[in-house]
Structures are given as structure tokens and as C-alpha cells.
Scaffold this active site. Structure first.
Site, PDB file in Angstrom:
ATOM      1  N   LYS A  30      -8.888 -59.183   6.327  1.00  0.00           N
ATOM      2  CA  LYS A  30      -9.346 -58.567   5.189  1.00  0.00           C
ATOM      3  C   LYS A  30     -10.214 -57.329   5.269  1.00  0.00           C
ATOM      4  O   LYS A  30      -9.736 -56.488   4.514  1.00  0.00           O
ATOM      5  CB  LYS A  30     -10.138 -59.730   4.557  1.00  0.00           C
ATOM      6  CG  LYS A  30     -11.031 -59.271   3.136  1.00  0.00           C
ATOM      7  CD  LYS A  30     -11.729 -60.516   2.471  1.00  0.00           C
ATOM      8  CE  LYS A  30     -13.299 -60.344   2.793  1.00  0.00           C
ATOM      9  NZ  LYS A  30     -13.864 -58.912   2.610  1.00  0.00           N
ATOM     10  N   ASN A  31     -11.125 -57.172   5.960  1.00  0.00           N
ATOM     11  CA  ASN A  31     -12.214 -56.182   6.014  1.00  0.00           C
ATOM     12  C   ASN A  31     -11.417 -54.952   6.792  1.00  0.00           C
ATOM     13  O   ASN A  31     -11.907 -53.810   6.840  1.00  0.00           O
ATOM     14  CB  ASN A  31     -13.213 -56.491   7.241  1.00  0.00           C
ATOM     15  CG  ASN A  31     -14.221 -57.523   6.137  1.00  0.00           C
ATOM     16  OD1 ASN A  31     -14.164 -57.836   5.001  1.00  0.00           O
ATOM     17  ND2 ASN A  31     -15.279 -57.986   6.970  1.00  0.00           N
ATOM     18  N   CYS A 124     -27.761 -47.765 -11.024  1.00  0.00           N
ATOM     19  CA  CYS A 124     -27.280 -46.413 -10.463  1.00  0.00           C
ATOM     20  C   CYS A 124     -28.515 -45.429  -9.878  1.00  0.00           C
ATOM     21  O   CYS A 124     -28.614 -44.419 -10.221  1.00  0.00           O
ATOM     22  CB  CYS A 124     -26.324 -45.702 -11.263  1.00  0.00           C
ATOM     23  SG  CYS A 124     -26.816 -44.467 -12.231  1.00  0.00           S
ATOM     24  N   ARG A 129     -30.303 -49.485  -1.943  1.00  0.00           N
ATOM     25  CA  ARG A 129     -30.273 -49.587  -0.598  1.00  0.00           C
ATOM     26  C   ARG A 129     -28.577 -49.955  -0.215  1.00  0.00           C
ATOM     27  O   ARG A 129     -28.348 -49.416   0.962  1.00  0.00           O
ATOM     28  CB  ARG A 129     -30.924 -50.869  -0.131  1.00  0.00           C
ATOM     29  CG  ARG A 129     -31.218 -50.866   1.165  1.00  0.00           C
ATOM     30  CD  ARG A 129     -32.265 -52.027   1.645  1.00  0.00           C
ATOM     31  NE  ARG A 129     -31.645 -53.110   1.137  1.00  0.00           N
ATOM     32  CZ  ARG A 129     -30.781 -53.808   1.324  1.00  0.00           C
ATOM     33  NH1 ARG A 129     -29.770 -53.622   2.343  1.00  0.00           N
ATOM     34  NH2 ARG A 129     -30.412 -54.809   0.624  1.00  0.00           N
ATOM     35  N   ASP A 312     -20.602 -62.574  10.058  1.00  0.00           N
ATOM     36  CA  ASP A 312     -19.691 -63.516   9.257  1.00  0.00           C
ATOM     37  C   ASP A 312     -19.541 -64.829   9.634  1.00  0.00           C
ATOM     38  O   ASP A 312     -18.725 -65.682   9.510  1.00  0.00           O
ATOM     39  CB  ASP A 312     -18.592 -62.929   8.682  1.00  0.00           C
ATOM     40  CG  ASP A 312     -18.879 -61.670   8.034  1.00  0.00           C
ATOM     41  OD1 ASP A 312     -18.369 -61.419   6.798  1.00  0.00           O
ATOM     42  OD2 ASP A 312     -19.497 -60.589   8.413  1.00  0.00           O
ATOM     43  N   ARG A 420     -10.713 -65.280  -2.420  1.00  0.00           N
ATOM     44  CA  ARG A 420     -10.835 -63.810  -2.270  1.00  0.00           C
ATOM     45  C   ARG A 420     -10.673 -63.268  -0.945  1.00  0.00           C
ATOM     46  O   ARG A 420     -10.104 -62.292  -0.559  1.00  0.00           O
ATOM     47  CB  ARG A 420     -12.212 -63.531  -2.913  1.00  0.00           C
ATOM     48  CG  ARG A 420     -12.303 -62.815  -4.054  1.00  0.00           C
ATOM     49  CD  ARG A 420     -13.827 -62.358  -4.043  1.00  0.00           C
ATOM     50  NE  ARG A 420     -14.300 -61.639  -3.351  1.00  0.00           N
ATOM     51  CZ  ARG A 420     -15.535 -61.129  -2.678  1.00  0.00           C
ATOM     52  NH1 ARG A 420     -16.475 -61.488  -3.729  1.00  0.00           N
ATOM     53  NH2 ARG A 420     -15.812 -60.470  -1.822  1.00  0.00           N
TER      54      ARG A 420
END
Ligand code: UD1
Length: 440
Positions: A30-31, A124, A129, A312, A420
Site C-alpha cells: 500500500k505504502n 492550515c 507538524r 507499523d 483501506r
């Protein structure tokens, strides 16, 4: 029945106690996939990506590109993006959702239009950070960035090569700087950069498109800008987070699973941790087999940027440590707030305490900052089934794992979050024998 804000009432009902057995294939990362789809914006020729996972984040990214005018196809794991028709520098807010992909479009859109307008999710402030390193990198390359209402506007006649030194080796900021540097005028150095396998994979795609890009010593990417990038065909690496998640699921249920396409190259520090806790695994030609361990030993570990133990992997690994015989310590040094998910595990009878101190071999950025970023886990504990609403993607898989060993039937809601990031999660777990049903 709970209804989520998105209207969904779907839930997973999981009955624990079944050892997982069999063979599954890991999907594409995914990444890497989402960033490589964005990279296609840098060319007017079609870019074809194979091994793309069919997951929510990929669809959201493809919709974002379509919204800009790109022609996109996705079938059987292959995405083709033809960005020649891209006609606007503005990313629609409705399509940007709450991930950090839109900010990566800044460089490619500036190269096309001299301008990019990107929704600033969650407010915004220029110094916010989560994206401050991204904005600083683009500013170093000559972009002028302003913020009006809820939109970042970045503009530059031509981005220029620069020396960028990241405060911390951020994955997203490194990718952002890369996507801008490949077509900038002159040479860019990205120092103190991230070098995760997914970033190397992105660099490989960019090179195939005609970029001149190299990873030098001391975490430094050196990129010589070129005026034009062309089309390319590229195969995305397997997902090392999914691989680790399934290995833990196999180990913790006392099963035996062959994780096809799991690559040792990307899993070195994970496999060392698995070895230290006593889980047997065998590296085979086309994957890694994990089998039942007689005992699980406690360990102390720290998450870190690559090549360290990935943040992760932390959530599934903490699950494994709830079944270790003794006291384990996990020091999270990448994100300050990645232990929130343990509260639900405690409700399931896991014994996990969180601490503000750096319980590791070194103090991290979060020392004396009031973040509960160290966990002490005492095992083994028999987990009790529970009803849990999933708060985020990686926590979601941990709850799945918890439910797989818990006594009774657990019900997980807000499951779209898992979907997702994990392709065909139900199909894969069922194939391994898990007792899991989808409700609603
Ligand atoms: C990516 C991965 C995520 C992984 C993380 C670390 C994707 C889509 N997500 O997230 O799965 O957990 O890398 O390996 O690829 N930071 C700042 N300012 C910035 C950018 C980051 O302070 O401008 C901080 C973050 O708050 C965090 C740390 O840097 O504390 C690391 O974040 P980063 O590496 O940027 O993570 P992501 O790219 O968002």
C-alpha cells in the site's frame, strides 16, 4: 446495530481459538502503490503498475488523479495512469480524504502548472507538524507557499535543485522532495532522509521513467533533475506490513502458515524479533513459513526508521507479546501516539501499561514530552472476546488478531478502515481457517 458516519453498518464477527493453517499470498505494498500512482503525474506518457492492491487507499488516490483529468484504469492488479489530460492544479477537497497523499501532489502539479492547490486537512497552519518537513523541502526548492482558508497554494515558475536536510527521516517528506526533485533544475540532496523499501521502490519507478536518482551514504538521496520523464512499466514490491501481520496471526494462534511473497530483504529486523521471542520460521524461495512455537519469550524492543523495527509492525507484535511468558517492553520512537489502541486490548484482559518515559536503550524525540509512548506488557493472558470499534488501520488488524485468540465471539465495527489497507482480508483469513463472518 451501530451506524458509522459513512452510513456503514458492516461488522466482523470473529470466534477465537482456531489455529490458522495454509497458504496465503501477500498483496502489493500500500505504502508504495499510492505514491507510485502519484509519480505517474510526472509524465505525459502512460505509467503501468503491476501488483497494485485492491484497497480503499488506492481507489481514493486513483479518484484524486481522475479529478485532475488523468485517464486511469485498474483491473486484475494492474493500474495504468495516463496523465496527459491533466487540466487543473487543484486537488478537490472531497477526494482528498484524511490521508497524506494529496500533499505529495505539490511537486508534480507545480512542474505542470507552476502552481498547486492542495486541501489543508484539519486546518492550515503553515507550521502544522504533520507536513512541516514537506513544506520546508518545497520552499527550499523555491516554492512560495501560502495558506488561504483550507487550501495550501504552492507556486514556482521552476523548482530548483537544493540541499534539503530533514529534521527527522520522514517517509512522506522524503517522497515529497523526491517527486519534486526529479524534474527540478539542477541537483538536489535530501539529507537525513528516509530509505524505507517502499521509497526505494518509488526510486526504481522514477529511474525507469528517466530520472537520475541515487541513494548515497549517510541517508542521502542525490537527484539530478531532468526536464522530461517518460512512461514506464513497474511491479510493486509485496507489502511487508501485511506479511508481518499474517506471520504474527499464524504464530499467535499456534498455526502453520506459508506467507507467499514475504521478502526477507524487507523483514530483517522483524524476523530477528520473531526469532528472539522463539517463533519458528523458515525462509523459502518464494516466501516465509511460520509455525507453532512451544513457548513465546518476552523481549524489549524499540521501533525506528528503516532499517529499524517498523512502527507499523508494533501493533501486531504487541499482540504477540501479550502471549509471551514474562514482561516485555516496547518503546515507540516514530509516532508519539501509537498506543491508543491498547485500551481496548486491556478491556479484553491484556495486561499492558503505558508510560511517558523512554523505556529503551536511548532517549527519543518524545523524552519529557508527556506522550505515553512506552508500553510494558505482561503475559501470558487469556483474552476475552469483546465488541470493538476500530479506530485506525493498523490498530484494526491487531484487534483482528486479538479476536482470533480470544475466548468467545468478538464483534469489530468500522471495518472499512481495515479494508483501506488490507486486500481481501476476509477471504485470506477464511482461507486459513479463521471463523470470521461479515455482518450487515
Ligand atoms: C509513512 C507510512 C506509515 C508509516 C510511517 C513511518 C504511508 C502512507 N504511511 O507515514 O505507514 O508508519 O511512514 O514509517 O506511507 N513528521 C513531522 N513533520 C512532517 C512529517 C512527519 O513532524 O512534515 C513526523 C510525524 O508526525 C512522525 C514522524 O515524523 O512522528 C514520521 O512520520 P513520516 O515518516 O512522515 O510518516 P508518514 O509518511 O506519514
Amino acid at each position: 446495530m451501530t451506524t458509522e458516519p459513512n452510513g456503514s453498518t458492516r461488522a466482523y464477527a470473529i470466534t477465537g481459538g482456531v489455529p490458522l493453517r495454509g497458504d496465503i499470498r501477500i498483496s502489493g505494498a500500500k505504502n508504495a502503490a499510492t505514491k507510485e500512482i502519484v509519480a505517474a503525474l510526472l509524465s505525459d506518457e502512460p505509467v503501468t503498475l503491476h501488483n497494485v492492491p485492491d484497497i480503499g487507499d488506492v481507489h481514493v488516490t486513483l479518484e484524486m488523479l481522475k479529478g485532475l483529468g488523468a485517464a486511469v484504469t485498474f483491473s486484475d492488479g494492474t493500474v495504468t495512469v495516463d496523465a496527459s489530460g491533466v487540466s487543473t492544479p487543484e486537488v478537490a477537497e472531497a477526494l482528498s480524504r484524511k490521508n497524506r497523499i494529496p500533499i505529495l501532489l505539490m511537486g508534480p502539479l507545480i512542474h505542470r502548472f507552476g502552481e498547486a492547490r492542495i486541501p489543508a486537512l484539519g486546518g492550515c497552519t503553515i507550521g502544522a507538524r504533520p507536513v512541516d518537513f514537506h513544506l520546508a523541502a518545497l520552499k527550499a526548492m523555491g516554492a512560495v507557499i501560502t495558506c488561504d482558508e483550507q487550501t495550501y497554494t504552492a507556486s514556482a515558475k521552476r523548482l530548483k535543485g537544493a540541499v534539503i536536510t530533514l529534521t527527522y527521516p520522514s517517509v512522506g517528506a522524503t517522497e515529497n522532495a523526491m517527486l519534486a526533485a526529479v524534474k527540478a533544475e539542477g541537483t538536489t540532496l535530501i539529507q537525513n532522509a528516509a530509505m524505507e523499501p517502499e521509497i526505494l521502490d518509488l526510486a526504481k519507478l522514477l529511474q525507469a521513467m528517466g530520472a537520475i536518482i541515487n541513494l548515497d551514504v549517510n541517508r542521502t538521496w542525490v537527484i539530478e533533475g531532468v526536464p522530461i520523464l517518460h512512461g514506464a512499466v513497474h511491479r510493486i514490491i509485496p507489502d511487508r506490513i501485511e506479511a508481518a501481520s499474517f506471520m504474527v496471526a499464524a504464530a499467535i494462534t499456534g498455526g502453520d502458515v506459508f506467507v507467499r511473497d514475504a521478502r526477507q530483504d524487507d523483514l530483517l529486523s522483524f524476523l530477528n524479533a520473531l526469532r528472539r521471542v522463539g517463533v519458528p520460521f523458515r525462509i523459502e524461495e518464494d516466501g516465509i513459513r511460520v509455525s507453532k512455537s512451544e513457548r513465546i519469550f518476552p523481549i524489549a524492543l524499540e521501533t525506528d526508521v528503516h532499517p529499524g523495527f517498523m512502527t507499523d509492525w508494533q501493533q501486531p507484535f504487541v499482540m504477540l507479546l501479550t502471549q509471551a511468558e514474562g514482561v516485555s517492553i516496547v518503546h515507540e520512537t516514530v509516532f508519539e501516539d501509537r498506543f491508543g489502541y491498547t485500551e481496548a486490548l486491556t478491556r479484553m484482559q491484556a495486561n499492558i501499561q503505558l508510560h511517558r518515559e523512554c523505556l529503551g536503550s536511548k532517549a527519543c524525540r518524545f523524552v519529557n514530552r508527556d506522550y505515553r509512548h512506552s508500553a510494558v506488557i505482561v503475559g501470558p493472558t487469556l483474552l476475552k472476546a469483546a465488541d470493538i470499534r476500530i479506530p485506525d488501520l493498523r490498530a484494526g488488524f491487531s484487534y483482528l488478531i486479538a479476536a482470533l485468540i480470544a475466548d468467545g465471539t468478538s464483534r469489530l465495527t468500522n471495518v472499512e478502515l481495515i479494508e483501506r489497507g488490507y486486500e481481501d482480508i476476509i477471504g485470506k483469513l477464511k482461507k486459513l481457517g479463521a471463523q470470521i463472518e461479515v455482518e450487515g
